[in-house]
Design a protein around this motif. Structure first.
Motif, short mmCIF file in Angstrom:
data_model
loop_
_atom_site.label_atom_id
_atom_site.label_comp_id
_atom_site.label_asym_id
_atom_site.label_seq_id
_atom_site.Cartn_x
_atom_site.Cartn_y
_atom_site.Cartn_z
N SER A 160 64.49 -15.16 -50.85
CA SER A 160 64.04 -13.96 -52.27
C SER A 160 65.72 -12.93 -52.64
N PRO A 161 65.86 -12.13 -51.49
CA PRO A 161 66.60 -11.17 -51.20
C PRO A 161 68.35 -12.39 -51.47
N LEU A 162 68.68 -13.02 -51.51
CA LEU A 162 69.48 -14.12 -51.88
C LEU A 162 69.71 -14.31 -53.44
N LEU A 163 68.43 -14.35 -53.84
CA LEU A 163 68.28 -14.69 -55.19
C LEU A 163 68.67 -14.02 -56.16
N CYS A 164 67.77 -12.44 -55.41
CA CYS A 164 67.83 -11.29 -55.77
C CYS A 164 69.26 -10.51 -56.09
N HIS A 165 70.07 -10.89 -55.39
CA HIS A 165 71.37 -10.24 -55.44
C HIS A 165 72.46 -11.05 -56.17
N LEU A 166 71.75 -12.21 -56.59
CA LEU A 166 72.98 -13.24 -57.31
C LEU A 166 72.50 -13.05 -58.47
N ARG A 173 73.41 -3.44 -51.33
CA ARG A 173 74.43 -4.95 -51.71
C ARG A 173 74.14 -5.15 -50.16
N ASN A 174 73.21 -4.41 -49.36
CA ASN A 174 73.03 -4.95 -48.20
C ASN A 174 72.01 -5.68 -47.65
N TRP A 175 71.98 -6.81 -48.12
CA TRP A 175 70.73 -7.93 -48.88
C TRP A 175 71.10 -8.75 -47.95
N ALA A 176 71.61 -9.25 -47.17
CA ALA A 176 71.55 -10.43 -45.92
C ALA A 176 71.53 -9.34 -44.91
N HIS A 177 70.68 -10.85 -44.05
CA HIS A 177 69.64 -10.29 -43.06
C HIS A 177 69.50 -10.90 -42.19
#
Length: 201
Positions: free
Chosen positions: A146-152, A163-167
């Motif tokens: 979900s963080p990646l999809l929301c970032h896109l 923009r700090n979505w990659a964990h």
């Protein structure tokens, strides 16, 4: 010539259920405790989501801020902005993001609750228990993605601030969810093999 009559007894003693083993008792009691645990976690996550939505929509103070690195409650770096100062459309977009990111967590807790309720009833190796187990893994993968999809989506529409979505935790959750999902599929296959064997006998 003698006639033999077979009379049915008027009273038949009920069948005695098999005695519960110590391991079965531990599973049943532990599963009951897990049901309460995941019920509480579901209620807590739902309350946090409702509170977060209320803050994002109605709070106008300076204590809740957002910047390119994170969201903050209290002290925040100089490159952040008060969430309440954002336009309503921007805040509504982040409300939708919050719902999208919280929904897999809520459904995962509810699925775990259903899984352990089945265990508490003795449904340990049933087909439905295997399906519930696999669903937990699927929703854990959804939570990780979900963080990646929301970032896109946010970057494509220009609404992205944080923009700090990659964990690393998301990657770990995805791998764990994938393993749980595959184990659930293996459990279903094993149950189908067992049912075919019982039908053959």
């Amino acid at each position: 010539m003698a006639t033999v009559l077979h009379l049915k007894p008027l009273f038949r003693a009920p069948a005695t259920p098999p005695a519960e083993s110590l391991a079965q008792r531990r599973v049943r009691l532990g599963s009951r405790a897990a049901v309460w645990l995941f019920t509480g976690l579901f209620a807590l996550a739902a309350a946090l989501l409702v509170t977060a939505i209320g803050v994002m929509l109605f709070y106008k103070g300076e204590l809740v801020r957002i910047g390119p690195d994170n969201c903050y409650i209290g002290e925040a770096p100089a490159n952040t902005v008060a969430f309440g100062a954002l336009p309503l459309v921007h805040r509504l977009v982040y409300v939708l993001v919050g719902i999208v990111r919280a929904t897999p967590i809520l459904i995962m807790f509810w699925s775990l609750r259903s899984l352990f309720r089945g265990y508490a009833r003795g449904e340990v190796f049933s087909a439905e228990a295997a399906r519930r187990f696999g669903r937990v893994g699927g929703w854990l993968c959804a939570y990780a993605l979900s963080p990646l999809l929301c970032h896109l989506a946010l970057s494509a529409t220009g609404y992205e601030i944080d923009r700090n979505w990659a964990h690393m935790a998301s990657l770990q959750a995805f791998v764990l969810g994938l393993l749980v999902f595959v184990i659930g599929q293996v459990m279903q296959v094993g149950r189908e093999i067992e049912e075919d064997r019982e039908a053959f006998v």
